[in-house]
Design a protein around this motif. Structure first.
Motif, PDB file in Angstrom:
ATOM      1  N   ALA A  55       0.855  -1.202   0.077  1.00  0.00           N
ATOM      2  CA  ALA A  55       0.203  -0.095  -0.146  1.00  0.00           C
ATOM      3  C   ALA A  55       0.758   1.286  -0.012  1.00  0.00           C
ATOM      4  O   ALA A  55       0.507   2.219  -0.681  1.00  0.00           O
ATOM      5  N   LEU A  56       1.929   1.243   0.539  1.00  0.00           N
ATOM      6  CA  LEU A  56       2.863   2.373   0.756  1.00  0.00           C
ATOM      7  C   LEU A  56       3.357   2.614  -0.603  1.00  0.00           C
ATOM      8  O   LEU A  56       3.909   3.687  -0.998  1.00  0.00           O
ATOM      9  N   LEU A  57       3.813   1.475  -1.181  1.00  0.00           N
ATOM     10  CA  LEU A  57       4.324   1.593  -2.553  1.00  0.00           C
ATOM     11  C   LEU A  57       3.620   2.435  -3.549  1.00  0.00           C
ATOM     12  O   LEU A  57       4.211   3.059  -4.590  1.00  0.00           O
ATOM     13  N   ILE A  58       2.160   2.110  -3.488  1.00  0.00           N
ATOM     14  CA  ILE A  58       1.306   2.683  -4.734  1.00  0.00           C
ATOM     15  C   ILE A  58       1.511   4.401  -4.547  1.00  0.00           C
ATOM     16  O   ILE A  58       2.134   4.707  -5.669  1.00  0.00           O
ATOM     17  N   PRO A  59       1.366   5.081  -3.635  1.00  0.00           N
ATOM     18  CA  PRO A  59       1.527   6.518  -3.926  1.00  0.00           C
ATOM     19  C   PRO A  59       2.910   6.951  -3.984  1.00  0.00           C
ATOM     20  O   PRO A  59       3.375   7.802  -4.609  1.00  0.00           O
ATOM     21  N   SER A  60       3.904   6.284  -3.675  1.00  0.00           N
ATOM     22  CA  SER A  60       5.440   6.498  -3.480  1.00  0.00           C
ATOM     23  C   SER A  60       5.786   6.347  -5.048  1.00  0.00           C
ATOM     24  O   SER A  60       6.363   7.011  -5.518  1.00  0.00           O
ATOM     25  N   LEU A  61       5.364   5.079  -5.550  1.00  0.00           N
ATOM     26  CA  LEU A  61       6.010   5.059  -6.954  1.00  0.00           C
ATOM     27  C   LEU A  61       5.027   5.966  -7.917  1.00  0.00           C
ATOM     28  O   LEU A  61       5.676   6.451  -8.927  1.00  0.00           O
ATOM     29  N   ILE A  62       3.755   6.470  -7.484  1.00  0.00           N
ATOM     30  CA  ILE A  62       3.095   7.492  -8.639  1.00  0.00           C
ATOM     31  C   ILE A  62       3.968   8.882  -8.478  1.00  0.00           C
ATOM     32  O   ILE A  62       4.097   9.339  -9.424  1.00  0.00           O
ATOM     33  N   LEU A  63       4.436   9.092  -7.255  1.00  0.00           N
ATOM     34  CA  LEU A  63       5.205  10.207  -7.204  1.00  0.00           C
ATOM     35  C   LEU A  63       6.615  10.064  -7.734  1.00  0.00           C
ATOM     36  O   LEU A  63       7.232  11.259  -7.952  1.00  0.00           O
ATOM     37  N   VAL A  64       7.136   8.927  -7.711  1.00  0.00           N
ATOM     38  CA  VAL A  64       8.489   8.768  -8.516  1.00  0.00           C
ATOM     39  C   VAL A  64       8.403   8.995 -10.125  1.00  0.00           C
ATOM     40  O   VAL A  64       9.253   9.650 -10.466  1.00  0.00           O
ATOM     41  N   SER A  65       7.300   8.536 -10.386  1.00  0.00           N
ATOM     42  CA  SER A  65       6.960   8.766 -11.749  1.00  0.00           C
ATOM     43  C   SER A  65       6.664  10.108 -12.256  1.00  0.00           C
ATOM     44  O   SER A  65       6.575  11.098 -11.246  1.00  0.00           O
ATOM     45  N   PRO A  66       6.526  10.359 -13.483  1.00  0.00           N
ATOM     46  CA  PRO A  66       6.459  12.108 -13.854  1.00  0.00           C
ATOM     47  C   PRO A  66       5.113  12.609 -13.772  1.00  0.00           C
ATOM     48  O   PRO A  66       5.056  13.812 -13.658  1.00  0.00           O
ATOM     49  N   LEU A  67       4.194  11.649 -13.130  1.00  0.00           N
ATOM     50  CA  LEU A  67       2.795  12.270 -12.397  1.00  0.00           C
ATOM     51  C   LEU A  67       3.147  13.251 -11.249  1.00  0.00           C
ATOM     52  O   LEU A  67       2.106  13.793 -10.811  1.00  0.00           O
ATOM     53  N   SER A  68       4.079  13.272 -10.592  1.00  0.00           N
ATOM     54  CA  SER A  68       4.513  14.188  -9.493  1.00  0.00           C
ATOM     55  C   SER A  68       4.449  15.648 -10.116  1.00  0.00           C
ATOM     56  O   SER A  68       4.346  16.445  -8.965  1.00  0.00           O
ATOM     57  N   ILE A  69       4.395  15.977 -11.195  1.00  0.00           N
ATOM     58  CA  ILE A  69       4.319  17.297 -11.686  1.00  0.00           C
ATOM     59  C   ILE A  69       2.931  17.950 -11.568  1.00  0.00           C
ATOM     60  O   ILE A  69       2.654  19.257 -11.878  1.00  0.00           O
TER      61      ILE A  69
END
Length: 210
Positions: A55-69
């Motif tokens: 569960a912690l991986l889901i939001p952290s991986l999203i923020l590692v990706s270009p979606l963090s912008i």
């Protein structure tokens, strides 16, 4: 920290569970064909509501990706990570998210782009991780990891204008979450290193302001 034996046991299988173009293979049940994307709750259902590491991986991986912008994405991701890690720290056996976070949705094209971006580094990490220095990721040491995650995630809403900083520190969170999931102390140390550098940057920014 509570885990679910049905949850993904690798980053690649977790990305498969989040890929809107693939059938659900995780612990959850697909509620629709994901053509309109997935909500945070639906993502968690796909990896198992008892699997706190995944569960912690889901939001952290999203923020590692270009979606963090995407505006407010670091803030929302930080709130989700804080909510999950606090519950894990206090030993809850089932994950709960408030409705305003659980119903946040990523479109299919956003999810597809994020999953594609993460597949190569995920495969590399899967190949090189294994059960090592297990005591670092077991109780009570896992609580130290969760405290580190909470400390960094709490800074993201205040650093919304620095998306690259969020991506770097989210990489540290992802490494720690993955290490807790697969019990790899070496990966955990790498995550601590990234988070330590992130907190050093925050401290320097605060010192510069005052």
């Amino acid at each position: 920290m509570t885990s679910d034996p049905r949850a993904p046991r690798s980053l690649t299988s977790l990305l498969d569970a989040l890929d809107p173009d693939m059938p659900t293979t995780g612990a959850g049940t697909q509620t629709h064909d994901a053509q309109d994307g997935l909500t945070i709750q639906e993502m968690l259902d796909r990896v198992g509501a008892r699997s706190f590491g995944a569960a912690l991986l889901i939001p952290s991986l999203i923020l590692v990706s270009p979606l963090s912008i995407i505006p407010l994405m670091p803030t929302l991701g930080g709130l989700v990570i804080l909510t999950i890690s606090i519950q894990a720290f206090f030993g809850r056996t089932h994950l709960w998210l408030p409705r305003f976070l659980a119903t946040r949705r990523l479109r299919k094209d956003q999810l597809t782009r994020a999953v594609a971006f993460l597949r190569k580094p995920a495969a590399c990490l899967d190949r090189n991780s294994r059960d090592r220095l297990r005591f670092l990721s077991a109780a009570p040491m896992d609580r130290i990891a969760l405290l580190a995650v909470m400390s960094v995630a709490a800074t993201w809403p205040f650093l919304e204008i620095l998306p690259m900083f969020t991506s770097v520190s989210a990489t540290g969170v992802a490494l720690i979450a993955f290490a807790l999931m697969v019990r790899d102390g070496f990966v955990l140390i790498a995550g601590y290193t990234v988070l330590g550098l992130s907190l050093s940057v925050v401290a320097a920014l605060i010192a510069g302001l005052f």
